[in-house]
Design a protein around this motif. Sequence first.
Motif, short mmCIF file in Angstrom:
data_model
loop_
_atom_site.label_atom_id
_atom_site.label_comp_id
_atom_site.label_asym_id
_atom_site.label_seq_id
_atom_site.Cartn_x
_atom_site.Cartn_y
_atom_site.Cartn_z
N LYS A 160 -2.46 0.51 13.68
CA LYS A 160 -1.46 1.01 12.74
C LYS A 160 -2.14 1.90 11.70
O LYS A 160 -3.16 1.52 11.13
CB LYS A 160 -0.72 -0.13 12.04
N TYR A 161 -1.51 3.06 11.45
CA TYR A 161 -2.15 4.09 10.66
C TYR A 161 -1.44 4.42 9.35
O TYR A 161 -1.97 5.19 8.56
CB TYR A 161 -2.25 5.38 11.49
N ARG A 162 -0.27 3.88 9.14
CA ARG A 162 0.51 4.27 7.97
C ARG A 162 1.05 3.06 7.21
O ARG A 162 1.27 2.00 7.80
CB ARG A 162 1.68 5.17 8.39
N GLU A 163 1.26 3.27 5.91
CA GLU A 163 1.94 2.30 5.05
C GLU A 163 1.23 0.95 4.95
O GLU A 163 1.88 -0.09 4.81
CB GLU A 163 3.39 2.12 5.51
N ILE A 164 -0.09 0.96 4.98
CA ILE A 164 -0.88 -0.25 4.80
C ILE A 164 -1.38 -0.27 3.35
O ILE A 164 -2.13 0.62 2.94
CB ILE A 164 -2.09 -0.31 5.76
N PRO A 165 -0.98 -1.25 2.54
CA PRO A 165 -1.43 -1.30 1.14
C PRO A 165 -2.95 -1.43 1.03
O PRO A 165 -3.58 -2.11 1.86
CB PRO A 165 -0.73 -2.55 0.59
N PHE A 166 -3.51 -0.79 0.04
CA PHE A 166 -4.95 -0.90 -0.19
C PHE A 166 -5.33 -2.37 -0.39
O PHE A 166 -4.65 -3.12 -1.06
CB PHE A 166 -5.37 -0.08 -1.40
N GLY A 167 -6.45 -2.73 0.23
CA GLY A 167 -6.96 -4.09 0.09
C GLY A 167 -6.44 -5.05 1.14
O GLY A 167 -6.86 -6.22 1.16
N THR A 168 -5.55 -4.60 2.03
CA THR A 168 -4.99 -5.49 3.04
C THR A 168 -5.40 -5.09 4.46
O THR A 168 -4.95 -5.70 5.42
CB THR A 168 -3.45 -5.52 2.98
N GLY A 169 -6.25 -4.07 4.58
CA GLY A 169 -6.64 -3.59 5.90
C GLY A 169 -8.12 -3.80 6.19
O GLY A 169 -8.77 -4.65 5.59
N HIS A 170 -8.63 -2.97 7.09
CA HIS A 170 -10.02 -3.16 7.54
C HIS A 170 -10.91 -1.95 7.28
O HIS A 170 -12.05 -1.92 7.76
CB HIS A 170 -10.03 -3.50 9.04
N THR A 171 -10.42 -0.96 6.54
CA THR A 171 -11.24 0.22 6.24
C THR A 171 -12.46 -0.20 5.43
O THR A 171 -12.36 -0.96 4.46
CB THR A 171 -10.43 1.26 5.46
N GLU A 172 -13.62 0.32 5.81
CA GLU A 172 -14.89 -0.05 5.16
C GLU A 172 -15.20 0.97 4.06
O GLU A 172 -16.10 1.80 4.18
CB GLU A 172 -16.00 -0.09 6.21
N PHE A 173 -14.45 0.88 2.98
CA PHE A 173 -14.51 1.90 1.94
C PHE A 173 -15.92 2.11 1.38
O PHE A 173 -16.43 3.24 1.37
CB PHE A 173 -13.55 1.55 0.80
N LYS A 174 -16.52 1.06 0.88
CA LYS A 174 -17.81 1.23 0.20
C LYS A 174 -18.88 1.75 1.15
O LYS A 174 -19.66 2.65 0.78
CB LYS A 174 -18.24 -0.09 -0.45
N GLU A 175 -18.94 1.22 2.35
CA GLU A 175 -19.94 1.66 3.31
C GLU A 175 -19.75 3.12 3.69
O GLU A 175 -20.71 3.91 3.75
CB GLU A 175 -19.89 0.80 4.58
N ASN A 176 -18.50 3.51 3.92
CA ASN A 176 -18.22 4.89 4.31
C ASN A 176 -18.43 5.86 3.15
O ASN A 176 -18.97 6.95 3.34
CB ASN A 176 -16.79 5.02 4.83
N ILE A 177 -18.00 5.48 1.96
CA ILE A 177 -18.19 6.34 0.79
C ILE A 177 -19.67 6.53 0.51
O ILE A 177 -20.12 7.65 0.21
CB ILE A 177 -17.46 5.76 -0.44
#
Length: 217
Positions: A160-177
Amino acid sequence: MIETGVPIRSMCLSGHRKYPLGSREETIRNRSLEIMEKAIDLAYDLGIRIIQLAGYDVYYEAGDETTRKLFEENLKACVEMAARKGVVLGFETMETPFMDTVEKAMEYVNKIDNAYLGIYPDIGNLKNASLLYGTSVNDDLKKGKGHLFAAHLKETVPGKYREIPFGTGHTEFKENIRCLYEMGVYRFVGEFWYTGDQNWKEDLCFASRFLRDKLNG
């Protein structure tokens, strides 16, 4: 922008989903180029530096060698238009197999071989692609080193690619940033949607705090 003190430095062009550069219909392709020209003119007038392109040859029809060839031909025309106005174009990594990784986007960046075409990856989309292909988001980002203009910060969950609230998914923000910082990428845009919630102002404040924490981490 002057009154609010909030400049607009990048924009997302989504019109090429309905009017794709690789369409088999000439009228649609002509419309896609017209949309591109108007978007470039708008960016030039507003001082926008980057236009994010949707990485689709076609969307509502099946792609093949013909649509890919037409996409490449019209993409070249788009980049030439952008270069004349000093506006850069960056591919978003999308949710379809045509261009869901930085590696795939680089194929067209290399083919066009123009400084005004690069990549504007969506790290949420890349996370889902990494699950499909058994790869690493950071390893994929590194394949675009020197050609990444900015990045979309978005939350996703598997499939699923849309409408996922921040903090509830699996994106690796800090590592990727952190990986993007190391490659010299410093422009980020948070991508999220209004879904009818009356507490939208609180949602905006939360998104700001959430992303600033990741960017400062």
